[in-house]
Enzyme design. Structure first.
Site, mmCIF file in Angstrom:
data_model
loop_
_atom_site.group_PDB
_atom_site.id
_atom_site.type_symbol
_atom_site.label_atom_id
_atom_site.label_comp_id
_atom_site.label_asym_id
_atom_site.label_seq_id
_atom_site.Cartn_x
_atom_site.Cartn_y
_atom_site.Cartn_z
ATOM 1 N N GLY A 31 -2.737 -6.876 10.389
ATOM 2 C CA GLY A 31 -3.481 -7.619 9.103
ATOM 3 C C GLY A 31 -3.385 -8.901 9.302
ATOM 4 C CB SER A 32 -2.312 -11.701 6.723
ATOM 5 O OG SER A 32 -2.344 -13.002 6.714
ATOM 6 C CG HIS A 86 9.030 -10.989 1.689
ATOM 7 N ND1 HIS A 86 9.287 -11.976 1.211
ATOM 8 C CD2 HIS A 86 8.667 -10.045 0.966
ATOM 9 C CE1 HIS A 86 9.291 -11.734 -0.077
ATOM 10 N NE2 HIS A 86 8.871 -10.406 -0.270
ATOM 11 C CG ASP A 113 7.961 -15.389 -0.715
ATOM 12 O OD1 ASP A 113 7.432 -16.213 -0.270
ATOM 13 O OD2 ASP A 113 7.236 -14.447 -0.610
HETATM 14 N N1 LIG Z 1 0.155 -12.744 4.255
HETATM 15 C C1 LIG Z 1 1.050 -13.942 4.095
HETATM 16 O O1 LIG Z 1 0.409 -14.931 3.835
HETATM 17 C C2 LIG Z 1 2.428 -13.780 4.376
HETATM 18 C C3 LIG Z 1 3.133 -15.046 4.591
HETATM 19 C C4 LIG Z 1 4.365 -14.634 4.768
HETATM 20 C C5 LIG Z 1 5.219 -13.348 5.103
HETATM 21 N N2 LIG Z 1 4.455 -12.287 4.853
HETATM 22 C C6 LIG Z 1 4.966 -11.115 4.975
HETATM 23 O O2 LIG Z 1 4.291 -10.423 6.103
HETATM 24 C C7 LIG Z 1 4.318 -9.018 6.150
HETATM 25 C C8 LIG Z 1 3.012 -8.621 6.250
HETATM 26 O O3 LIG Z 1 2.126 -8.980 5.214
HETATM 27 P P1 LIG Z 1 0.473 -9.234 5.572
HETATM 28 O O4 LIG Z 1 0.069 -9.949 4.325
HETATM 29 O O5 LIG Z 1 0.158 -9.741 7.153
HETATM 30 O O6 LIG Z 1 0.310 -7.775 5.577
HETATM 31 P P2 LIG Z 1 -1.475 -7.221 5.248
HETATM 32 O O7 LIG Z 1 -2.244 -8.082 6.098
HETATM 33 O O8 LIG Z 1 -1.530 -6.569 4.112
HETATM 34 O O9 LIG Z 1 -1.151 -5.821 6.492
HETATM 35 C C9 LIG Z 1 -2.042 -4.924 6.658
HETATM 36 C C10 LIG Z 1 -1.915 -4.398 7.958
HETATM 37 O O10 LIG Z 1 -0.888 -3.304 7.885
HETATM 38 C C11 LIG Z 1 -1.524 -2.234 8.075
HETATM 39 N N3 LIG Z 1 -0.888 -1.108 7.549
HETATM 40 C C12 LIG Z 1 -0.930 -0.661 6.609
HETATM 41 N N4 LIG Z 1 0.071 0.189 6.205
HETATM 42 C C13 LIG Z 1 0.767 0.395 7.176
HETATM 43 C C14 LIG Z 1 1.796 1.319 7.598
HETATM 44 N N5 LIG Z 1 2.493 2.125 6.687
HETATM 45 N N6 LIG Z 1 2.358 0.906 8.921
HETATM 46 C C15 LIG Z 1 1.776 0.113 9.604
HETATM 47 N N7 LIG Z 1 0.762 -0.580 9.416
HETATM 48 C C16 LIG Z 1 0.253 -0.414 8.205
HETATM 49 C C17 LIG Z 1 -2.846 -2.219 7.679
HETATM 50 O O11 LIG Z 1 -3.701 -1.178 8.251
HETATM 51 P P3 LIG Z 1 -5.105 -0.629 7.621
HETATM 52 O O12 LIG Z 1 -6.025 -1.432 8.086
HETATM 53 O O13 LIG Z 1 -5.387 0.644 7.928
HETATM 54 O O14 LIG Z 1 -4.805 -0.891 6.179
HETATM 55 C C18 LIG Z 1 -3.323 -3.616 8.287
HETATM 56 O O15 LIG Z 1 -3.366 -3.695 9.802
HETATM 57 C C19 LIG Z 1 4.942 -8.665 4.676
HETATM 58 O O16 LIG Z 1 6.310 -8.601 4.696
HETATM 59 C C20 LIG Z 1 4.818 -10.123 3.897
HETATM 60 O O17 LIG Z 1 5.645 -10.194 2.717
HETATM 61 C C21 LIG Z 1 3.106 -12.385 4.701
#
Ligand SMILES: NC(=O)c1ccc[n+]([C@@H]2O[C@H](COP(=O)([O-])OP(=O)(O)OC[C@H]3O[C@@H](n4cnc5c(N)ncnc54)[C@H](OP(=O)(O)O)[C@@H]3O)[C@@H](O)[C@H]2O)c1
Length: 324
Positions: A26-27, A108, A193
């Protein structure tokens, strides 16, 4: 990144990290997988069977497998999927495949801090939490600008190599140097956070902006004008605060703005706000929020998407798109 784009060669990172399993695409997962690959690391993507992201990852040229298989074969395992899924996925598809030579990388602190995930103590457990969304992690890497910063922490250092692995990972995703890497703990990062995003950066800010917008439009000001007054200039003010501090920002705006802010600001954001902020902090600290997050069901997530619409209005969204 196409083949002609400048590639960084961080073969030392590639050797230190070994095969990297990026769980989630994802992101953060997309950005981290691409950056690791462009840094010469071997990457495999772990996704649940039936995941919508599988095709996207395959189209980007990655090998995709299940979470279990990715974990079993990798040396470095990156938790790049939503925090609310960590507890269940760790128990069902990760824990049983772990071995001491592996490193778990969190982006995180919540899952470790609130014991939603408890990895074995004989393996390295580290955190690198980028200060920005995945799109920025990728963009600054591609541009070679080294603008991204991150918090880092070590939970388990099984053989004295956790810091080396952490720095290799940071370098491979494009976060380099003392001014960009801030040491913290999983507990402090999780608390700060969650509190920051709930009360100030996202939850508090959007409520404030929209309340200002509707106050003006209900008084007969056009949506465009209201948007330009309460939202459009926000990044300029934040940029002044970041560069010069709150006092420095006030030194650079008009007397009318200064005088009016002092007269009205403290009446609006009064002691009651601080009291409710403390209540929000206590809810996070107690672990109640993390438990609630971890128990979210797909049905609740659908309702969440609907509820988010209540935080804004079609008029605001239209204005935002027009001036965005
Ligand atoms: N986004 C930010 O700005 C940000 C910043 C700093 C830290 N973080 C941290 O980075 C981590 C990821 O966050 P994110 O925002 O990048 O997440 P995200 O974009 O919501 O992740 C979605 C991705 O994870 C997949 N997914 C869903 N359930 C899963 C599972 N059980 N096992 C493996 N893959 C799975 C999804 O697949 P589908 O397409 O099938 O749903 C999609 O590919 C978190 O710990 C977050 O706190 C995020």
């Amino acid at each position: 990144m196409n083949a002609k784009t400048k590639l960084r060669t961080t073969s030392s990172s590639a050797t230190t990290l070994g095969l990297c399993a990026v769980l989630g695409f994802g992101s953060q997962g997309t950005a981290i997988a691409l950056n690791l690959r462009d840094s010469g690391c071997e990457v495999i993507i772990g996704l649940p069977t039936g995941s919508k992201s599988r095709r996207k990852a395959q189209r980007a040229g990655f090998s995709v497998t299940t979470v279990s298989r990715a974990v079993a074969g990798a040396q470095t395992i990156i938790f790049a999927f939503p925090d609310h899924c960590h507890q269940r996925t760790f128990a069902s598809a990760i824990e049983q495949h772990l071995h001491p030579k592996q490193t778990l990388v969190f982006l995180h602190g919540t899952s470790i801090s609130f014991s939603l995930v408890t990895p074995p103590t004989d393996m390295d457990v580290i955190m690198l939490a980028p200060h920005g969304p995945g799109i920025s992690v990728r963009e600054q890497f591609v541009n070679g600008k080294n603008e991204m910063s991150a918090f880092w922490a070590i939970k388990n250092d099984a053989r004295g190599k956790a810091k080396k692995r952490l720095l290799a990972f940071a370098k491979a995703i494009g976060i380099v140097g003392q001014k960009k890497l801030f040491e913290t703990t999983f507990d402090d990062e999780a608390l700060g956070d969650l509190f920051g995003e709930q009360t100030v950066l996202c939850g508090g800010l959007t409520e404030l902006i929209h309340a200002g917008f509707t106050t003006l439009t209900e008084a007969g000001i056009s949506s465009d004008n209201a948007y330009l007054e309460v939202c459009y200039q926000l990044d300029l003010i934040v940029s002044l605060i970041k560069r010069f501090g709150i006092e420095g920002m006030y030194q650079r705006i008009s007397v009318a703005a200064k005088y009016g802010s002092l007269k009205t600001g403290p009446k609006l954001i009064d002691a009651g706000v601080k009291k409710r902020m403390k209540a929000a902090l206590n809810e996070i600290k107690s672990g109640a929020f993390a438990r609630e997050l971890s128990a979210l069901t797909p049905a609740q997530l659908k309702i969440l998407d609907k509820d988010l619409k209540k935080l804004t209005s079609p008029e605001f969204e239209k204005a935002a798109k027009k001036f965005g």
